[in-house]
Write a protein that holds these residues in place. Structure first.
Motif, PDB file in Angstrom:
ATOM      1  N   UNK A 136       0.865  -1.179   0.000  1.00  0.00           N
ATOM      2  CA  UNK A 136       0.000   0.000   0.000  1.00  0.00           C
ATOM      3  C   UNK A 136       0.898   1.225   0.000  1.00  0.00           C
ATOM      4  N   UNK A 137       0.940   1.925  -1.121  1.00  0.00           N
ATOM      5  CA  UNK A 137       1.816   3.083  -1.306  1.00  0.00           C
ATOM      6  C   UNK A 137       1.145   4.037  -2.285  1.00  0.00           C
ATOM      7  N   UNK A 138       1.000   5.308  -1.891  1.00  0.00           N
ATOM      8  CA  UNK A 138       0.270   6.253  -2.737  1.00  0.00           C
ATOM      9  C   UNK A 138       1.126   6.868  -3.841  1.00  0.00           C
ATOM     10  N   UNK A 139       2.431   6.722  -3.776  1.00  0.00           N
ATOM     11  CA  UNK A 139       3.321   7.226  -4.822  1.00  0.00           C
ATOM     12  C   UNK A 139       3.560   6.094  -5.826  1.00  0.00           C
ATOM     13  N   UNK A 150       2.069  -7.619   4.591  1.00  0.00           N
ATOM     14  CA  UNK A 150       1.651  -6.349   3.996  1.00  0.00           C
ATOM     15  C   UNK A 150       2.690  -5.290   4.333  1.00  0.00           C
ATOM     16  N   UNK A 151       3.082  -4.529   3.325  1.00  0.00           N
ATOM     17  CA  UNK A 151       3.973  -3.389   3.513  1.00  0.00           C
ATOM     18  C   UNK A 151       3.171  -2.139   3.194  1.00  0.00           C
ATOM     19  N   UNK A 152       2.977  -1.258   4.175  1.00  0.00           N
ATOM     20  CA  UNK A 152       2.142  -0.093   3.910  1.00  0.00           C
ATOM     21  C   UNK A 152       2.779   1.198   4.396  1.00  0.00           C
ATOM     22  N   UNK A 153       2.609   2.208   3.556  1.00  0.00           N
ATOM     23  CA  UNK A 153       3.048   3.542   3.908  1.00  0.00           C
ATOM     24  C   UNK A 153       2.054   4.129   4.898  1.00  0.00           C
ATOM     25  N   UNK A 154       2.502   5.041   5.727  1.00  0.00           N
ATOM     26  CA  UNK A 154       1.594   5.672   6.681  1.00  0.00           C
ATOM     27  C   UNK A 154       0.754   6.732   5.991  1.00  0.00           C
ATOM     28  N   UNK A 155       1.310   7.392   4.981  1.00  0.00           N
ATOM     29  CA  UNK A 155       0.557   8.378   4.214  1.00  0.00           C
ATOM     30  C   UNK A 155      -0.027   7.706   2.982  1.00  0.00           C
ATOM     31  N   UNK A 156      -1.362   7.667   2.893  1.00  0.00           N
ATOM     32  CA  UNK A 156      -2.038   6.994   1.788  1.00  0.00           C
ATOM     33  C   UNK A 156      -3.120   7.891   1.202  1.00  0.00           C
ATOM     34  N   UNK A 157      -3.550   7.562  -0.006  1.00  0.00           N
ATOM     35  CA  UNK A 157      -4.714   8.224  -0.573  1.00  0.00           C
ATOM     36  C   UNK A 157      -5.960   7.775   0.189  1.00  0.00           C
ATOM     37  N   UNK A 158      -7.063   8.472  -0.026  1.00  0.00           N
ATOM     38  CA  UNK A 158      -8.307   8.083   0.616  1.00  0.00           C
ATOM     39  C   UNK A 158      -8.453   8.676   2.005  1.00  0.00           C
ATOM     40  N   UNK A 159      -9.456   8.228   2.714  1.00  0.00           N
ATOM     41  CA  UNK A 159      -9.781   8.784   4.027  1.00  0.00           C
ATOM     42  C   UNK A 159      -9.000   8.136   5.164  1.00  0.00           C
TER      43      UNK A 159
END
Length: 251
Positions: free
Chosen positions: A9-12, A52-61
């Motif tokens: 999960x990464x918004x970039x 799961x590898x996820x960024x703390x800053x993501x798109x969405x709410x």
């Protein structure tokens, strides 16, 4: 031995692509890369990743920490945070979700691989395990959604937003979560549709399908076996059709 399956999960987009390539070169399988917490919560049950590898800053709410908190309630899939932020407030928030690792950008391939292997080892399993059944609704106040006489409070990032019941037009099941559609917004909440149904006044809302609840006054038309609300077609379940028609004034 089967390759470890990872979900990102990464918004970039560029970072997500580079990370996927790095992980594939290490011998891992990247089953999906999403940009929002909402997408992650929907995809995790479809792909059943090992990590799961996820960024703390993501798109969405939902940010990554809120997403991880919801994830932890529903699965036992281990997860790793990656972020450009290392301030105490962010780390303290992240710690509450019990992540298996916390990577501060930029990080090198060796650090990434070590964190993945350690997370998998500490998790003690490579397979998605069923979560504990959600507690039945009680009269006590719950952390994510609060019921008043005429409104719900829905958690959006770090605040609770008031949603008037009269503004809700339909709700849709999304596995163990559900979407609540108002006249202007769509909210993903960590409640099953069954739990939500028990919270909504029966005189105003009705289950019309195993996956849908509608506000009766929001119905614009019924065509064939579908309810039309704001351009959306909502199916009517066979077991609900007669009860629905009895509640409508049909001339």
């Amino acid at each position: 031995m089967a390759r470890l399956k990872l979900l990102i999960a990464e918004d970039d987009v560029v970072i997500a692509q580079n990370l996927s390539l790095s992980l594939e070169s290490m011998g891992y399988e990247v089953c999906q890369a999403v940009s929002s917490g909402e997408e992650l919560l929907l995809q995790v049950h479809q792909h059943l990743p090992d990590l799961i590898i996820l960024d703390i800053t993501l798109d969405g709410k939902l940010d990554g920490i809120e997403t991880a908190a919801m994830l932890a309630k529903a699965t036992r899939v281990p997860f790793i945070f990656m972020t450009a932020f290392s301030d105490k407030e962010t780390i303290d928030r992240a710690k509450q979700t019990n992540p298996h690792a916390y990577l501060v950008k930029p990080f090198d391939a060796r650090t990434l691989q070590s964190s993945i292997e350690l997370a998998i080892h500490n998790a003690g399993t490579w397979q998605l395990q069923p979560a504990a059944l959600p507690a039945q609704p009680t009269d006590t106040v719950e952390a994510d959604n609060f019921l008043l006489h005429d409104a719900l409070f829905v958690k959006v990032r770090n605040r609770l937003e008031k949603v008037m019941l009269e503004d809700i037009v339909w709700a849709e099941a999304q596995d163990i979560y559900c979407n609540i559609k108002t006249r202007t917004h769509l909210h993903l909440v960590s409640q099953s549709l069954k739990n939500l149904e028990q919270r909504l006044p029966a005189g105003q809302f009705m289950r019309v399908h195993r996956s849908y609840i509608v506000q009766l006054t929001a119905i614009e038309a019924i065509e064939d076996n579908n309810i039309l609300i704001g351009g959306k077609q909502i199916p009517i379940g066979n077991t609900h059709r007669d009860a629905l028609l009895k509640r409508l004034q049909i001339l």
